[in-house]
Scaffold this motif. Sequence first.
Motif, PDB file in Angstrom:
ATOM      1  N   TRP A   1       0.833  -1.200   0.000  1.00  0.00           N
ATOM      2  CA  TRP A   1       0.000   0.000   0.000  1.00  0.00           C
ATOM      3  C   TRP A   1       0.874   1.259   0.000  1.00  0.00           C
ATOM      4  O   TRP A   1       0.627   2.187  -0.753  1.00  0.00           O
ATOM      5  CB  TRP A   1      -0.929  -0.023   1.219  1.00  0.00           C
ATOM      6  N   ARG A   2       1.896   1.267   0.834  1.00  0.00           N
ATOM      7  CA  ARG A   2       2.757   2.433   0.975  1.00  0.00           C
ATOM      8  C   ARG A   2       3.493   2.754  -0.332  1.00  0.00           C
ATOM      9  O   ARG A   2       3.594   3.907  -0.744  1.00  0.00           O
ATOM     10  CB  ARG A   2       3.780   2.198   2.084  1.00  0.00           C
ATOM     11  N   TYR A   3       4.020   1.726  -1.000  1.00  0.00           N
ATOM     12  CA  TYR A   3       4.819   1.930  -2.209  1.00  0.00           C
ATOM     13  C   TYR A   3       4.035   1.704  -3.502  1.00  0.00           C
ATOM     14  O   TYR A   3       4.617   1.679  -4.580  1.00  0.00           O
ATOM     15  CB  TYR A   3       6.059   1.035  -2.177  1.00  0.00           C
ATOM     16  N   LYS A   4       2.708   1.518  -3.366  1.00  0.00           N
ATOM     17  CA  LYS A   4       1.816   1.333  -4.519  1.00  0.00           C
ATOM     18  C   LYS A   4       2.287   0.208  -5.440  1.00  0.00           C
ATOM     19  O   LYS A   4       2.338   0.344  -6.661  1.00  0.00           O
ATOM     20  CB  LYS A   4       1.660   2.636  -5.285  1.00  0.00           C
ATOM     21  N   LYS A   5       2.635  -0.921  -4.827  1.00  0.00           N
ATOM     22  CA  LYS A   5       3.078  -2.095  -5.587  1.00  0.00           C
ATOM     23  C   LYS A   5       1.900  -3.055  -5.776  1.00  0.00           C
ATOM     24  O   LYS A   5       1.055  -3.191  -4.897  1.00  0.00           O
ATOM     25  CB  LYS A   5       4.191  -2.826  -4.844  1.00  0.00           C
ATOM     26  N   ALA A   6       1.890  -3.717  -6.893  1.00  0.00           N
ATOM     27  CA  ALA A   6       0.878  -4.733  -7.152  1.00  0.00           C
ATOM     28  C   ALA A   6       1.219  -5.985  -6.348  1.00  0.00           C
ATOM     29  O   ALA A   6       2.390  -6.303  -6.139  1.00  0.00           O
ATOM     30  CB  ALA A   6       0.821  -5.062  -8.640  1.00  0.00           C
TER      31      ALA A   6
ATOM     32  N   ASP B   1      -5.192 -10.766  -7.706  1.00  0.00           N
ATOM     33  CA  ASP B   1      -4.119  -9.861  -8.111  1.00  0.00           C
ATOM     34  C   ASP B   1      -4.659  -8.442  -8.112  1.00  0.00           C
ATOM     35  O   ASP B   1      -5.792  -8.207  -8.535  1.00  0.00           O
ATOM     36  CB  ASP B   1      -3.622 -10.204  -9.519  1.00  0.00           C
ATOM     37  N   GLY B   2      -3.844  -7.503  -7.658  1.00  0.00           N
ATOM     38  CA  GLY B   2      -4.272  -6.114  -7.682  1.00  0.00           C
ATOM     39  C   GLY B   2      -3.394  -5.244  -6.812  1.00  0.00           C
ATOM     40  O   GLY B   2      -2.256  -5.595  -6.494  1.00  0.00           O
ATOM     41  N   TRP B   3      -3.946  -4.087  -6.423  1.00  0.00           N
ATOM     42  CA  TRP B   3      -3.237  -3.114  -5.595  1.00  0.00           C
ATOM     43  C   TRP B   3      -4.014  -2.914  -4.308  1.00  0.00           C
ATOM     44  O   TRP B   3      -5.250  -2.825  -4.330  1.00  0.00           O
ATOM     45  CB  TRP B   3      -3.124  -1.780  -6.333  1.00  0.00           C
ATOM     46  N   VAL B   4      -3.316  -2.816  -3.209  1.00  0.00           N
ATOM     47  CA  VAL B   4      -3.965  -2.616  -1.916  1.00  0.00           C
ATOM     48  C   VAL B   4      -4.513  -1.191  -1.891  1.00  0.00           C
ATOM     49  O   VAL B   4      -3.771  -0.219  -2.018  1.00  0.00           O
ATOM     50  CB  VAL B   4      -2.982  -2.850  -0.751  1.00  0.00           C
TER      51      VAL B   4
ATOM     52  N   VAL C   1      -8.791  -4.265   1.392  1.00  0.00           N
ATOM     53  CA  VAL C   1      -9.502  -3.839   0.193  1.00  0.00           C
ATOM     54  C   VAL C   1      -8.491  -3.841  -0.946  1.00  0.00           C
ATOM     55  O   VAL C   1      -7.464  -3.173  -0.876  1.00  0.00           O
ATOM     56  CB  VAL C   1     -10.132  -2.444   0.367  1.00  0.00           C
ATOM     57  N   LEU C   2      -8.793  -4.620  -1.987  1.00  0.00           N
ATOM     58  CA  LEU C   2      -7.882  -4.793  -3.116  1.00  0.00           C
ATOM     59  C   LEU C   2      -8.556  -4.245  -4.372  1.00  0.00           C
ATOM     60  O   LEU C   2      -9.706  -4.578  -4.657  1.00  0.00           O
ATOM     61  CB  LEU C   2      -7.565  -6.279  -3.287  1.00  0.00           C
ATOM     62  N   ARG C   3      -7.848  -3.379  -5.097  1.00  0.00           N
ATOM     63  CA  ARG C   3      -8.353  -2.891  -6.387  1.00  0.00           C
ATOM     64  C   ARG C   3      -7.779  -3.804  -7.462  1.00  0.00           C
ATOM     65  O   ARG C   3      -6.570  -3.876  -7.655  1.00  0.00           O
ATOM     66  CB  ARG C   3      -7.934  -1.450  -6.640  1.00  0.00           C
ATOM     67  N   VAL C   4      -8.664  -4.498  -8.169  1.00  0.00           N
ATOM     68  CA  VAL C   4      -8.239  -5.441  -9.202  1.00  0.00           C
ATOM     69  C   VAL C   4      -8.104  -4.709 -10.534  1.00  0.00           C
ATOM     70  O   VAL C   4      -8.475  -3.535 -10.662  1.00  0.00           O
ATOM     71  CB  VAL C   4      -9.209  -6.640  -9.300  1.00  0.00           C
ATOM     72  N   ALA C   5      -7.586  -5.378 -11.538  1.00  0.00           N
ATOM     73  CA  ALA C   5      -7.268  -4.750 -12.822  1.00  0.00           C
ATOM     74  C   ALA C   5      -8.493  -4.154 -13.509  1.00  0.00           C
ATOM     75  O   ALA C   5      -8.371  -3.175 -14.242  1.00  0.00           O
ATOM     76  CB  ALA C   5      -6.606  -5.767 -13.750  1.00  0.00           C
TER      77      ALA C   5
ATOM     78  N   LEU D   1      -8.399 -10.556   6.642  1.00  0.00           N
ATOM     79  CA  LEU D   1      -6.961 -10.823   6.776  1.00  0.00           C
ATOM     80  C   LEU D   1      -6.710 -12.312   6.992  1.00  0.00           C
ATOM     81  O   LEU D   1      -5.730 -12.864   6.492  1.00  0.00           O
ATOM     82  CB  LEU D   1      -6.384 -10.002   7.930  1.00  0.00           C
ATOM     83  N   SER D   2      -7.605 -12.986   7.684  1.00  0.00           N
ATOM     84  CA  SER D   2      -7.436 -14.416   7.953  1.00  0.00           C
ATOM     85  C   SER D   2      -7.581 -15.271   6.696  1.00  0.00           C
ATOM     86  O   SER D   2      -7.158 -16.425   6.681  1.00  0.00           O
ATOM     87  CB  SER D   2      -8.439 -14.873   9.008  1.00  0.00           C
ATOM     88  N   ALA D   3      -8.165 -14.721   5.624  1.00  0.00           N
ATOM     89  CA  ALA D   3      -8.347 -15.489   4.386  1.00  0.00           C
ATOM     90  C   ALA D   3      -7.101 -15.486   3.512  1.00  0.00           C
ATOM     91  O   ALA D   3      -7.001 -16.266   2.575  1.00  0.00           O
ATOM     92  CB  ALA D   3      -9.525 -14.944   3.595  1.00  0.00           C
ATOM     93  N   VAL D   4      -6.150 -14.610   3.807  1.00  0.00           N
ATOM     94  CA  VAL D   4      -4.941 -14.507   2.977  1.00  0.00           C
ATOM     95  C   VAL D   4      -3.917 -15.550   3.440  1.00  0.00           C
ATOM     96  O   VAL D   4      -3.598 -15.633   4.599  1.00  0.00           O
ATOM     97  CB  VAL D   4      -4.339 -13.088   3.055  1.00  0.00           C
ATOM     98  N   ARG D   5      -3.449 -16.338   2.498  1.00  0.00           N
ATOM     99  CA  ARG D   5      -2.472 -17.388   2.779  1.00  0.00           C
ATOM    100  C   ARG D   5      -1.046 -16.901   2.554  1.00  0.00           C
ATOM    101  O   ARG D   5      -0.143 -17.157   3.333  1.00  0.00           O
ATOM    102  CB  ARG D   5      -2.759 -18.600   1.893  1.00  0.00           C
ATOM    103  N   ASN D   6      -0.851 -16.194   1.413  1.00  0.00           N
ATOM    104  CA  ASN D   6       0.488 -15.807   1.024  1.00  0.00           C
ATOM    105  C   ASN D   6       0.413 -14.537   0.178  1.00  0.00           C
ATOM    106  O   ASN D   6      -0.486 -14.383  -0.636  1.00  0.00           O
ATOM    107  CB  ASN D   6       1.151 -16.935   0.229  1.00  0.00           C
ATOM    108  N   VAL D   7       1.375 -13.635   0.375  1.00  0.00           N
ATOM    109  CA  VAL D   7       1.460 -12.377  -0.382  1.00  0.00           C
ATOM    110  C   VAL D   7       2.789 -12.345  -1.109  1.00  0.00           C
ATOM    111  O   VAL D   7       3.835 -12.583  -0.505  1.00  0.00           O
ATOM    112  CB  VAL D   7       1.368 -11.152   0.565  1.00  0.00           C
ATOM    113  N   THR D   8       2.750 -12.067  -2.399  1.00  0.00           N
ATOM    114  CA  THR D   8       3.975 -11.829  -3.167  1.00  0.00           C
ATOM    115  C   THR D   8       3.772 -10.539  -3.968  1.00  0.00           C
ATOM    116  O   THR D   8       2.665 -10.210  -4.361  1.00  0.00           O
ATOM    117  CB  THR D   8       4.300 -12.989  -4.124  1.00  0.00           C
ATOM    118  N   PHE D   9       4.862  -9.833  -4.208  1.00  0.00           N
ATOM    119  CA  PHE D   9       4.818  -8.608  -4.994  1.00  0.00           C
ATOM    120  C   PHE D   9       4.991  -8.956  -6.465  1.00  0.00           C
ATOM    121  O   PHE D   9       5.775  -9.830  -6.807  1.00  0.00           O
ATOM    122  CB  PHE D   9       5.928  -7.647  -4.560  1.00  0.00           C
ATOM    123  N   THR D  10       4.251  -8.268  -7.328  1.00  0.00           N
ATOM    124  CA  THR D  10       4.374  -8.522  -8.759  1.00  0.00           C
ATOM    125  C   THR D  10       4.970  -7.337  -9.464  1.00  0.00           C
ATOM    126  O   THR D  10       5.104  -6.280  -8.964  1.00  0.00           O
ATOM    127  CB  THR D  10       3.015  -8.852  -9.395  1.00  0.00           C
TER     128      THR D  10
END
Length: 126
Positions: free
Chosen positions: A69-74, A92-95, A104-108, A117-126
């Motif tokens: 969110w801070r660095y506006k990374k996907a 996939d998207g931007w926080v 809250v995720l903005r998708v393409a 938050l409990s539904a998220v398993r893993n986060v990777t930057f794209t």
Amino acid sequence: MILHQEPDDQVADRFFDRDYHDRGMLKWGGFYLSDHTSALAKMHAAEQIEPTRPQQDEDAISDDLAAAWRYKKAVHLQLNVFSTNQTIALADGWVAGVNEDQIVLRVASGRYRRFPLSAVRNVTFT
């Protein structure tokens, strides 16, 4: 003059055996619209199964989402939810923000999706 007439079936069989070379589905490729080809590409992409990544702890997930969110990374999220074909759900998207324990995720497409938050398993930057 006597003309020798062959039965139509024999003429057709000889034509298809010796002269006609069927190109299969190649001949229909020109009839596809761009909508068809994009739908086919999406269908084939959906068939590829992504391996399940290890479960991150909640602190690591929170830190990664805050940095995104801070660095506006996907980001690419693997969720602890299975889709209809028993593969792990992906997002996939931007926080776009946080609302209590919801991400809250903005998708393409420009729409917004909410995840606990409990539904998220893993986060990777794209």
